[in-house]
Design a protein around this motif. Structure first.
Motif, mmCIF file in Angstrom:
data_model
loop_
_atom_site.group_PDB
_atom_site.id
_atom_site.type_symbol
_atom_site.label_atom_id
_atom_site.label_comp_id
_atom_site.label_asym_id
_atom_site.label_seq_id
_atom_site.Cartn_x
_atom_site.Cartn_y
_atom_site.Cartn_z
ATOM 1 N N UNK A 1 0.823 -1.201 0.000
ATOM 2 C CA UNK A 1 0.000 0.000 0.000
ATOM 3 C C UNK A 1 0.848 1.237 0.000
ATOM 4 N N UNK A 2 0.241 2.393 -0.368
ATOM 5 C CA UNK A 2 1.017 3.631 -0.396
ATOM 6 C C UNK A 2 1.478 4.015 0.997
ATOM 7 N N UNK A 3 2.695 4.487 1.094
ATOM 8 C CA UNK A 3 3.231 4.935 2.381
ATOM 9 C C UNK A 3 3.785 3.809 3.230
ATOM 10 N N UNK A 4 3.530 2.552 2.802
ATOM 11 C CA UNK A 4 4.041 1.424 3.594
ATOM 12 C C UNK A 4 5.478 1.151 3.207
ATOM 13 N N UNK A 5 6.372 1.172 4.176
ATOM 14 C CA UNK A 5 7.798 0.981 3.888
ATOM 15 C C UNK A 5 8.275 -0.409 4.287
ATOM 16 N N UNK A 6 7.330 -1.266 4.690
ATOM 17 C CA UNK A 6 7.743 -2.599 5.162
ATOM 18 C C UNK A 6 8.282 -3.430 4.012
ATOM 19 N N UNK A 7 9.389 -4.082 4.269
ATOM 20 C CA UNK A 7 9.979 -4.974 3.271
ATOM 21 C C UNK A 7 9.589 -6.393 3.642
ATOM 22 N N UNK A 8 9.102 -7.196 2.667
ATOM 23 C CA UNK A 8 8.725 -8.581 3.010
ATOM 24 C C UNK A 8 9.925 -9.355 3.545
ATOM 25 N N UNK A 9 9.710 -10.069 4.642
ATOM 26 C CA UNK A 9 10.809 -10.822 5.269
ATOM 27 C C UNK A 9 10.430 -12.287 5.415
ATOM 28 N N UNK A 10 11.429 -13.120 5.600
ATOM 29 C CA UNK A 10 11.189 -14.529 5.918
ATOM 30 C C UNK A 10 12.139 -14.918 7.042
ATOM 31 N N UNK A 11 11.669 -15.812 7.910
ATOM 32 C CA UNK A 11 12.466 -16.211 9.070
ATOM 33 C C UNK A 11 13.389 -17.369 8.680
ATOM 34 N N UNK A 12 14.674 -17.199 8.997
ATOM 35 C CA UNK A 12 15.653 -18.240 8.676
ATOM 36 C C UNK A 12 16.460 -18.582 9.918
ATOM 37 N N UNK A 13 16.863 -19.831 10.015
ATOM 38 C CA UNK A 13 17.746 -20.262 11.105
ATOM 39 C C UNK A 13 19.173 -20.298 10.564
#
Length: 415
Positions: A172-184
């Motif tokens: 969405x506009x204004x959203x600065x979140x970068x998609x992440x994934x959890x890794x061990x």
């Protein structure tokens, strides 16, 4: 800059840019076409220079912030190691998961872990890290990327692609979140990953675009090579093979004089960018250029061809000179190679002689001369025993180059 090929015109400009830490780009004038013809127009020079400047500015800021980021990395890893499992499971976001139970650990145990971490005793310990998808394996994460067609160098298309990629990645506009994934990952690997993430966060507070534009406008250097190839001689009314060659000169006029170019990082003023044009000017004279372009390049420097002494210095003085390169190359086969001083002198003498009699290609002649000398040795080195020693002396150099000298003498008399 006027001088024969291989006499160091480009190297002079490149060293100057390195010493002053200025954004530098080398372009060939022959790669550009007049506006309206298919191909790259000269505005692309400034856009490419901006890309170079962004990379340079980013590197400077990263080096400046690396120590601060390393301190943050240590704290993040300690949060991951000393936090209770329940805190990590409960936290939905990356930061909550990373530092959920940091307060639960006592200071003494945290300091103990810190000492062990600095001593490298925890490098094999596994920790869970939220890694941005771009850092990990691409694909299989957040949706596909939408890319518009057309020329990627066009600032409008580049800006549109950037906006679309932000919308698809951030949700969405204004959203600065970068998609992440959890890794061990083990701590030794996680340290580098977290360092990159922390550096990205610190760089968000710096206006890189503004700094990069200022660096280009105030100290940018553009080196335009082969400028003589877009000139046509006025003595003969022969048209150049490239229909738009003279048009490129016309397009360069406002760029060198000073104009504003639109790039994807913002508008760039070219008033104070240093433009250096160079060419051999064998077939044409500098006066064959457009008079307006001659006036915009007021300082004229003529470089002499390289002499025998110059070629000897090139062979011996640089740290990674050509002779050392050949020595190290054969060392990989377990063969030690040694060039005697009189052999180096003879190579320089032969190279200078070939430049005078055949064609003056400057320091590049050294490559061809050394290649002729090393041809058989390089082939046979793989079959030799480890510890074998080869010595190149004056007699060997003369023997290997005798055929070249005879053929060059005969070539004068062949029609």
């Amino acid at each position: 800059m006027i001088g024969p090929t291989g006499c160091g015109k480009t190297e002079v400009a490149r060293r100057m840019a390195t010493l002053s830490e200025a954004p530098f780009i080398k372009v060939e004038a022959t790669k550009f076409t007049e506006v309206g013809y298919h191909g790259r127009d000269v505005d692309q020079i400034v856009r490419d220079l901006m890309d170079v400047s962004m990379t340079l500015t980013r590197k400077k800021q990263t080096d400046k912030m690396r120590e601060e980021a390393k301190g943050l990395v240590e704290e993040r890893i300690l949060d991951l190691l000393t936090g209770p499992a329940s805190g990590a499971a409960a936290g939905a976001g990356g930061d909550a998961a990373a530092g959920g139970g940091a307060g639960a650990a006592t200071n003494s145990s945290r300091e103990t872990f810190r000492t062990m971490l600095r001593g490298g005793q925890l490098d094999e310990q596994n920790v869970e890290v939220d890694v941005p998808v771009s850092h990990g394996e691409k694909g299989g994460g957040a949706g596909g990327e939408i890319v518009f067609g057309g020329d990627a160098s066009n600032p409008n298309i580049a800006a549109m692609n950037e906006v679309i990629s932000k919308l698809t990645a951030g949700g969405g506009p204004g959203a600065k979140r970068v998609p992440t994934e959890r890794k061990t990952l083990p701590v030794s690997e996680a340290r580098d990953v977290i360092l990159d993430i922390e550096l990205e966060r610190l760089l968000e507070n710096v206006d890189l675009k503004k700094e990069a534009i200022a660096a280009v406008e105030e100290s940018g250097i553009v080196f335009m090579d082969e400028i003589d190839k877009i000139c046509s001689s006025k003595d003969y009314m022969s048209k150049s093979a490239d229909a738009s060659a003279e048009g490129v000169q016309r397009d360069l006029l406002p760029l060198v004089e000073g104009t504003t170019i639109s790039t994807k990082y913002g508008n760039v003023n070219t008033d104070y960018i240093l433009f250096i044009a160079s060419g051999a000017f064998h077939a044409v004279k500098p006066s064959d250029m457009l008079p307006e372009l001659q006036g915009r390049l007021p300082i004229r420097v003529e470089l002499n061809g390289l002499t025998e002494d110059d070629l000897y210095k090139i062979l011996t003085e640089p740290v990674a000179n050509l002779l050392r390169q050949q020595t190290e190359l054969l060392a990989t086969e377990g063969v030690s190679l040694k060039f005697e001083d009189d052999a180096a002198r003879e190579i320089a003498r032969m190279a200078a002689l070939l430049n005078r009699t055949v064609e003056n290609i400057g320091a590049r002649r050294l490559h061809t001369v050394i290649e002729r000398i090393m041809e058989t040795m390089s082939f046979e080195a793989a079959e030799m025993d480890d510890g074998s020693e080869l010595v190149v002396d004056k007699a060997l150099v003369k023997e290997r180059l005798s055929e070249v000298m005879v053929s060059s003498d005969l070539s004068r008399y062949i029609l």
